[in-house]
Design a protein around this motif. Structure first.
Motif, PDB file in Angstrom:
ATOM      1  N   GLN A 231     -24.070  50.471 -39.941  1.00  0.00           N
ATOM      2  CA  GLN A 231     -23.985  50.154 -38.517  1.00  0.00           C
ATOM      3  C   GLN A 231     -25.210  49.376 -38.061  1.00  0.00           C
ATOM      4  O   GLN A 231     -26.350  49.669 -38.463  1.00  0.00           O
TER       5      GLN A 231
ATOM      6  N   TYR B  71     -20.781  46.304 -37.735  1.00  0.00           N
ATOM      7  CA  TYR B  71     -21.325  46.753 -39.014  1.00  0.00           C
ATOM      8  C   TYR B  71     -21.689  45.556 -39.880  1.00  0.00           C
ATOM      9  O   TYR B  71     -21.129  44.453 -39.732  1.00  0.00           O
TER      10      TYR B  71
ATOM     11  N   SER C  31     -15.680  46.271 -40.600  1.00  0.00           N
ATOM     12  CA  SER C  31     -15.722  47.051 -39.360  1.00  0.00           C
ATOM     13  C   SER C  31     -16.568  46.360 -38.302  1.00  0.00           C
ATOM     14  O   SER C  31     -17.610  45.764 -38.610  1.00  0.00           O
TER      15      SER C  31
END
Length: 572
Positions: A473, A523, A520
């Motif tokens: 992240q 990310y 994602s």
């Protein structure tokens, strides 16, 4: 009343099929009853032949035709584009091509499509436009194939009916598929510049399997046409007259009259039938499930709680079977799995879907798009000679010390005054900008894929296979994104100082070699990319440095078309 209006339109010269369809659009596709059509077996073609007891290369001619197709018992025939060896044999999906490891396959892809598309076609995005403004450009990409650039299906290698009009990177009529890669699954589909979304929605997709009996037979997995099935899954919407619905008004109509950032249909199609059923024995079946949807992700599960036993992902086997109760499949991904119906406590099971759309933070599924197909399970158990071994196919582990290059790949989305998407880029560059990714043939590289958007993007690399190493992240994301928008330089924007957040685990069933992976939002995903065969030390039997090169892109088709896609040129 409708007949009167249509007659008036015809008198006025306004009898365009789209206008007629708008009048007769169904209020809801859920009026179609589920599980009334049996899933169909896809016709098969062989990429090899037997001569004097030996396997030798085969040459196929496969055309693209406009035909009518019955997607549902109660739906009128639909105009589609379909692959086949003739107009009478063209099907939705196209025929499964079965190839044999080490035996070359030659395919002449022919365009027999009409001068006008059956779906709206936005020419304001970067698009293949024939000089004479007539014809439907197409070009075939073997997704998952490891082949020469001239046969890869470059977006600008398109051609129209009879090869009358050709794109700037058109190469040749007959493609050469070497079939020297690892055994597994691939699929072929149209890849024409700016038209991929409409050509696939019209029907241009089919499966391709590479078999290696010396390696696979000893595994003892389900085999034969009855127990080893391809399931090609997609979603569509229909007008009441049966024709395919595609919104002809863009989300930014002043900029792009027709382009929308995603397409979602409420009717789920499997092997050319809407919500079909399949009768199965109480034994193990192998399913090669291909998500050919434009933008829809599927969160698959079985309503009777039977598990999925994964044996492969995309075009490669896993090293061991992985059991799950839920499987997420992005557009263009392939899940190769086994279901053992002998373990069922019920007489049926629905293959269901729970993935939001757009994924991951969009709408929840409804009664229509939460169902995929139904398995009707027979009463009595039967003899099942197949089994699932503890070990499948182990490939040499990656050598991180051999990594020769590190690259940063950033995914951007741009919006107009209405704050709605107008286009998407990779590394803030258009597709036409000079090549910036130039891997060496035989090299191994690390790519850091940085998703600066709110969407999940299925990231696909032509030719190269990759392993996903980690997903991290990005903290203080707004500050990092602001820097990236200004500088477009991940290193100068201190990406590794921002990539200090949660680590998102790579699912076990996605831990093997991939050619697509779900990136994602917010990310940074680290992948190891290999530009050589994963199963041997052999070099490619072709010159991978030739023109027109290769491509990497997002496989949400609306994003790919406008234009989250970049060229890639291999060097020696």
């Amino acid at each position: 009343m409708i007949v009167v209006i249509l007659l008036l339109l015809e008198i006025l010269g306004c009898n365009d099929i789209e206008v007629q369809n708008e009048i007769s659009l169904w209020s809801s596709s859920t009026q179609l009853k589920m599980f009334v059509d049996e899933v169909q077996d896809v016709p098969k073609l062989y990429g090899y032949k037997v001569v004097h007891g030996r396997l030798v290369p085969n040459s196929l001619t496969i055309g693209m035709f406009q035909i009518t197709w019955k997607f549902h018992r109660d739906l009128p025939p639909t105009q589609v584009f379909a692959y086949g060896t003739s107009i009478k044999k063209a099907t939705i999906p196209g025929p499964t091509i079965e190839a044999h490891y080490g035996i070359d396959t030659y395919i002449t892809w022919q365009n027999h499509l009409p001068s006008k598309h059956i779906l709206p076609w936005d020419r304001t995005i970067p698009t293949a436009i024939p000089p004479n403004q007539e014809g439907v450009p197409t070009v075939v990409h073997l997704h998952g194939g490891i082949d020469e650039p001239e046969s890869d299906g470059h977006a600008d290698a398109w051609f129209t009916n009879g090869f009358k009009q050709r794109g700037p990177h058109w190469t040749k009529k007959t493609y050469h598929y070497h079939n020297k890669q690892q055994p597994g699954n691939a699929w072929y589909h149209d890849h024409a510049m700016g038209l991929t979304r409409v050509n696939l929605l019209a029907g241009l997709a089919g499966s391709y399997i590479i078999r290696h009996p010396q390696v696979e037979d000893s595994l003892g997995l389900p085999y034969g046409d009855e127990f080893d099935k391809v399931l090609v899954v997609c979603d569509k919407d229909f007008y009441r007259n049966g024709s395919i619905f595609l919104n002809s008004t863009g989300n930014n109509p002043d900029i792009h009259p027709e382009w929308q950032p995603e397409y979602f249909g409420s009717v789920i199609i499997v092997n050319g039938k809407a919500w079909p059923y399949m009768k199965v024995e109480r034994r193990k079946y192998r399913f090669r499930i291909i998500n050919t949807s434009n933008a829809r992700y599927y969160g698959f599960y079985l309503t009777n709680r039977l598990p999925f036993i994964h044996i492969g992902s995309d075009s490669a086997y896993l090293d061991r079977p992985i059991t799950t109760n839920h499987t997420l499949l992005a557009p263009s991904e392939i899940a190769d799995l086994i279901i053992d119906f002998s373990k069922s406590q019920s007489s049926f099971a629905v293959l269901a879907n729970d993935a939001p759309y757009p994924f991951p933070s969009g709408n929840s599924v409804n009664d229509a798009n939460s169902k995929v197909m139904k398995f009707i399970i027979k009463d009595k158990n039967v003899d099942d000679p197949t089994h699932i071994p503890p070990t499948l196919i182990k490939y040499p582990p990656p050598d991180l010390s051999s990594v020769s290059q590190t690259r940063y790949i950033a995914m951007y989305e741009y919006s107009g005054p209405s704050d709605r998407p107008t286009h998407l880029y990779i590394n803030a560059l258009s597709f036409e900008a000079p090549v910036t990714e130039t891997p060496k043939v035989g090299s191994t590289e690390i790519w850091y894929v940085i998703n600066l958007t709110e969407d999940n993007h299925p990231f696909h690399i032509h030719l190269g296979l990759f392993l996903v190493l980690e997903q991290t992240q990005l903290l203080d994301f707004d500050t990092f994104k602001e820097c990236m928008v200004k500088m477009n330089d991940a290193v100068k924007c201190n990406v590794h100082l921002h990539a200090q957040g949660n680590n998102l685990a790579v699912q076990d069933y996605e831990s093997g070699w991939k050619n697509v992976f779900k990136m994602s939002p917010f990310y940074m995903t680290k992948i190891l990319v290999k530009f050589s065969y994963i199963h041997s030390n052999e070099s490619y039997p072709f010159d991978a440095t030739k023109e027109p090169g290769y491509i990497y892109h997002c496989h949400i088709l609306e994003h790919e078309d406008n234009v989250m896609m970049r060229p890639m040129k291999l060097v020696k």
